[in-house]
Design an enzyme around this catalytic site. Sequence first.
Site, PDB file in Angstrom:
ATOM      1  N   ARG A  27       0.852  -1.193   0.000  1.00  0.00           N
ATOM      2  CA  ARG A  27       0.000   0.000   0.000  1.00  0.00           C
ATOM      3  C   ARG A  27       0.887   1.242   0.000  1.00  0.00           C
ATOM      4  NH1 ARG A  27      -2.626  -3.883   2.828  1.00  0.00           N
ATOM      5  NH2 ARG A  27      -4.909  -4.001   2.695  1.00  0.00           N
ATOM      6  N   HIS A  83      -0.151   3.295   4.852  1.00  0.00           N
ATOM      7  CA  HIS A  83      -0.738   2.239   5.696  1.00  0.00           C
ATOM      8  C   HIS A  83      -0.278   0.840   5.247  1.00  0.00           C
ATOM      9  CE1 HIS A  83      -3.818   4.789   7.799  1.00  0.00           C
ATOM     10  NE2 HIS A  83      -3.630   5.538   6.731  1.00  0.00           N
ATOM     11  N   ASN A  85      -9.162   6.412  11.238  1.00  0.00           N
ATOM     12  CA  ASN A  85      -7.894   6.435  11.981  1.00  0.00           C
ATOM     13  C   ASN A  85      -8.178   6.444  13.471  1.00  0.00           C
ATOM     14  OD1 ASN A  85      -6.182   6.511   9.743  1.00  0.00           O
ATOM     15  ND2 ASN A  85      -6.067   8.736   9.706  1.00  0.00           N
ATOM     16  N   PHE A  95      -2.629  15.607  -0.296  1.00  0.00           N
ATOM     17  CA  PHE A  95      -2.234  14.307   0.269  1.00  0.00           C
ATOM     18  C   PHE A  95      -0.838  13.861  -0.183  1.00  0.00           C
ATOM     19  CE2 PHE A  95      -2.625   9.631   0.929  1.00  0.00           C
ATOM     20  CZ  PHE A  95      -2.834   9.658   2.293  1.00  0.00           C
ATOM     21  N   ARG A 144     -10.612  11.460  -1.369  1.00  0.00           N
ATOM     22  CA  ARG A 144     -10.406  10.067  -0.950  1.00  0.00           C
ATOM     23  C   ARG A 144     -11.293   9.140  -1.778  1.00  0.00           C
ATOM     24  NH1 ARG A 144     -11.182   9.071   5.240  1.00  0.00           N
ATOM     25  NH2 ARG A 144      -9.892   7.241   4.842  1.00  0.00           N
ATOM     26  N   ARG A 178      -2.680  -1.645  -7.155  1.00  0.00           N
ATOM     27  CA  ARG A 178      -2.149  -2.601  -6.160  1.00  0.00           C
ATOM     28  C   ARG A 178      -2.655  -4.016  -6.423  1.00  0.00           C
ATOM     29  NH1 ARG A 178      -3.088  -4.342  -0.734  1.00  0.00           N
ATOM     30  NH2 ARG A 178      -5.158  -3.404  -0.611  1.00  0.00           N
TER      31      ARG A 178
HETATM   32  C1  HEM Z   1      -9.351  11.546   6.828  1.00  0.00           C
HETATM   33  C2  HEM Z   1      -8.169  11.261   6.401  1.00  0.00           C
HETATM   34  C3  HEM Z   1      -7.728   9.857   6.094  1.00  0.00           C
HETATM   35  C4  HEM Z   1      -7.920   8.702   6.793  1.00  0.00           C
HETATM   36  C5  HEM Z   1      -8.683   8.538   8.078  1.00  0.00           C
HETATM   37  C6  HEM Z   1      -7.293   7.641   6.060  1.00  0.00           C
HETATM   38  C7  HEM Z   1      -7.270   6.318   6.456  1.00  0.00           C
HETATM   39  C8  HEM Z   1      -6.688   5.299   5.764  1.00  0.00           C
HETATM   40  C9  HEM Z   1      -6.573   3.944   6.192  1.00  0.00           C
HETATM   41  C10 HEM Z   1      -7.115   3.391   7.497  1.00  0.00           C
HETATM   42  C11 HEM Z   1      -5.933   3.251   5.247  1.00  0.00           C
HETATM   43  C12 HEM Z   1      -5.535   1.790   5.313  1.00  0.00           C
HETATM   44  C13 HEM Z   1      -6.593   0.916   4.758  1.00  0.00           C
HETATM   45  C14 HEM Z   1      -6.209  -0.519   4.953  1.00  0.00           C
HETATM   46  O1  HEM Z   1      -6.048  -0.946   6.120  1.00  0.00           O
HETATM   47  O2  HEM Z   1      -6.078  -1.224   3.955  1.00  0.00           O
HETATM   48  C15 HEM Z   1      -5.642   4.161   4.211  1.00  0.00           C
HETATM   49  C16 HEM Z   1      -5.001   3.826   3.049  1.00  0.00           C
HETATM   50  C17 HEM Z   1      -4.881   4.679   2.030  1.00  0.00           C
HETATM   51  N1  HEM Z   1      -5.261   6.014   2.006  1.00  0.00           N
HETATM   52 FE1  HEM Z   1      -6.066   7.066   3.409  1.00  0.00          FE
HETATM   53  N2  HEM Z   1      -6.764   8.152   4.933  1.00  0.00           N
HETATM   54  C18 HEM Z   1      -7.015   9.510   4.912  1.00  0.00           C
HETATM   55  C19 HEM Z   1      -6.722  10.391   3.915  1.00  0.00           C
HETATM   56  C20 HEM Z   1      -6.368  10.010   2.695  1.00  0.00           C
HETATM   57  C21 HEM Z   1      -6.339  10.862   1.562  1.00  0.00           C
HETATM   58  C22 HEM Z   1      -6.697  12.346   1.575  1.00  0.00           C
HETATM   59  C23 HEM Z   1      -5.939  10.106   0.523  1.00  0.00           C
HETATM   60  C24 HEM Z   1      -5.747  10.510  -0.906  1.00  0.00           C
HETATM   61  C25 HEM Z   1      -6.277  11.567  -1.467  1.00  0.00           C
HETATM   62  C26 HEM Z   1      -5.712   8.767   1.010  1.00  0.00           C
HETATM   63  C27 HEM Z   1      -5.266   7.706   0.271  1.00  0.00           C
HETATM   64  C28 HEM Z   1      -5.002   6.472   0.748  1.00  0.00           C
HETATM   65  C29 HEM Z   1      -4.437   5.416  -0.050  1.00  0.00           C
HETATM   66  C30 HEM Z   1      -4.014   5.526  -1.506  1.00  0.00           C
HETATM   67  C31 HEM Z   1      -4.349   4.284   0.774  1.00  0.00           C
HETATM   68  C32 HEM Z   1      -3.802   2.908   0.422  1.00  0.00           C
HETATM   69  C33 HEM Z   1      -4.980   2.005   0.162  1.00  0.00           C
HETATM   70  C34 HEM Z   1      -4.592   0.606  -0.252  1.00  0.00           C
HETATM   71  O3  HEM Z   1      -3.618   0.442  -0.978  1.00  0.00           O
HETATM   72  O4  HEM Z   1      -5.344  -0.318   0.127  1.00  0.00           O
HETATM   73  N3  HEM Z   1      -6.002   8.740   2.327  1.00  0.00           N
HETATM   74  N4  HEM Z   1      -6.118   5.423   4.530  1.00  0.00           N
END
Ligand code: HEM
EC number: 1.11.1.6
Length: 736
Positions: free
Chosen positions: A89, A92, A165, A178, A375, A386
């Site tokens: 990923r 995370h 989170n 981001f 998001r 991925r």
């Molecule tokens: C409120 C703010 C955010 C929270 C609470 C958050 C939370 C998370 C969490 C919990 C994961 C892990 C998911 C898993 O366990 O597989 C994750 C992955 C990810 N987040 Fe966020 N995120 C935030 C903001 C963002 C933003 C603004 C972006 C992009 C614009 C983003 C892009 C990603 C990406 C690309 C992944 C990887 C997902 C994967 O490959 O499965 N996140 N995020």
Amino acid sequence: MANILPQTMEKVQHAVLGPRGGDKVSDLGKNTKEMTNKMRLTTDYGVKQTTADDWLKAVDKDQAGPLLLEDPFARERIMRFDHERIPERVVHARGTGAFGKFRVFESAEDVTFAPVLTDTSRETPVFVRFSTVLGSRGSADTVRDVRGFATKFYTQEGIWDLVGNDIPVFFIQDAIKFPDVIHAGKPEPHNEVPQAQSAHNNFWDFQYNHTEATHMFMWAMSDRAIPRSYRMMQGFGVNTFTLINAKGERHFVKFTWTPELGVHSLVWDEALKLAGQDPDFHRKDLWEAIENGVYPKWKFGIQVIPEADEHKFDFDILDATKIWPEDLVPTRYIGEMELNRNPDEFFPQTEQIAFCTSHVVPGIGFSDDPLLQGRNFSYFDTQISRLGVNFQELPINRPVCPVMNFNRDGAMRHTITRGTVNYWPNRFEICPPASHEEGGYVEYAQKVVGMKARMRSEKFKEHFNQAQLFWNSMSAVEKNHIINAFMFELDHCEDPVVYGRMVKRLADIDLGLAQTVAEMVGGEIPKEGRPNHGRKAPALSQTEFPAVKPTIASRRIAILIGDGYDPISFSGAYAAITAALAIPLVIGTKRSKVTSSDGSTSVQPHHHLEGFRSTMVDALFIPGGEGSVRTLGKNGRALHWIREAFGHLKTIGATGEAVNLVNTAIGLPEVTVSDSGEVHDSYGVVTLREIKPGSLSEAVTIAKGAKGFLESFFWNISQHRNWDRELAGLHTQVAY
Ligand code: HEM
């Protein structure tokens, strides 16, 4: 908007789509195999093989010869292995997960028609993945970082992913930032250093220059960023979502998880050491608790604001750098989640699970939160690179309700759809869109006006009020920890511009905080700062979230012994710890058998003193026994165990001769010990010099003001750490 009746919708869906199973575990059973000794080794194409050891060669018994490329079995093995890895990923990357169930105990039908939040008779299967953000897949669990708390609800209406989170706010307001916030936090580009750390120039350079991150970096420097366990963290959806009820009314909503075990953290020195001593600490902790049947539980809460009240606050409720203070918008607890099953195999479950914030079910919607909207694009997109475009067909990701549409083909397509048409409309009327009444997702008819412009509404420009609110709401101990965190982080920034500026930024929150940190890290000491409004808010300090009832269940308690230990204290404590569902870990001077003082019993320790460390347990008990105590007293590692547990504010219990050992090891006049048959509790050091029959009974009630030895010992453990020890400055006077 027309009225929607969930029950009618469900009945019609059943009629159209057939019966549906809500059980994700049996759904996964279709793809799950057992390996047994009855089976024989085959290739992937099913042909049995006679060896797993030798590549086909041009060879004789006296001479090794070259490998033959013609060997399809060997080629399959190597090539299959060569391609085992998939991209981790992008954030995370390191995480762990478990299956469980979710149920609402109070219907939220006044605000939503989503059955997952209204039907109290329904149990929804879930998979939760916890994670760190910055580190790579192989990094350590206990680093200072935000923790991900992502829940996949396999509802009967489709998948709902709540991707949250353990901290309720975020660094940025607009998703376009981001890549910047993540690049700044990840290892620096020139040398890929440091791994899984925010303690470096680029991270803090960004935080200074990007003032909207101020509130979030305060949370990231607090104890929330070093949880004791994934089981002891809150979870927050962070972004503002919406709920739509059967009358078609819309409410803004934030989602929250609150752990039954209370919110607890490690102390920083312990987290640092664990990162090396046991990098899988959190992963093992969750696994161990579930295997032992101590299933972690969270209450599910919603904070709700009617659509008409959107603009009634002095912050924008769509700004993800802001909380909704509980005194303004109380949390209403409506449900409960329990995690009760470990995955069968990490890769196809925990690694291949793919969360998308855009996955919501009817009755739940998005808001105009500019972080959430970005998001909603990003997660689906990242899953394509991925896992591939058919990622939603993977067993862990597929819904438990029927899926039918005209999406076709793409790499690794699994589904075989019969029939001659793959488009709509078609002459057979195959797979028509669902009507409203049949449960079709209908977007809320929201009126949208505005200019096309790259701007944010005015309230988004205020960046310091809630950073001050957070700081003001911390307990004395939490404030200490935040100060220490800044001292550590900024000490790792070599560039004086970075730490000098950051100290100035802290004066926007609290002048005293800025001055204390400046003195330690070497920045210019600020003389004035932004006035602090002095307001506090409930529910920001984690001291507001103790366990629902005092418990030591699932806590690890080390029992230190050598040959000649007192069998009565040992077995009494061991039995009581086990009965309280905690985990006794016997730590010996060696792992071969250790014999009691009267020779009547011997025990094989779980670990020896060098192999295990005090950081890996929550508390320490040392039974008496002259021989055992003499040996431990001459063992530097044993003394270090006691001092380190003291320094990390853990409960220490000792009986008989071990009382003197503990007293000598700690060596502080303020910490006093028992010299009789009376139990003595001094700063969480619980001692009993003279053991009498019945001194250590197995049935222990955990309650404040307890008089018995184990009662007092357990009560202290249930309080997690002895904060009085820290407030009196005792922990810093012992070398560990
Ligand atoms: C409120 C703010 C955010 C929270 C609470 C958050 C939370 C998370 C969490 C919990 C994961 C892990 C998911 C898993 O366990 O597989 C994750 C992955 C990810 N987040 Fe966020 N995120 C935030 C903001 C963002 C933003 C603004 C972006 C992009 C614009 C983003 C892009 C990603 C990406 C690309 C992944 C990887 C997902 C994967 O490959 O499965 N996140 N995020």
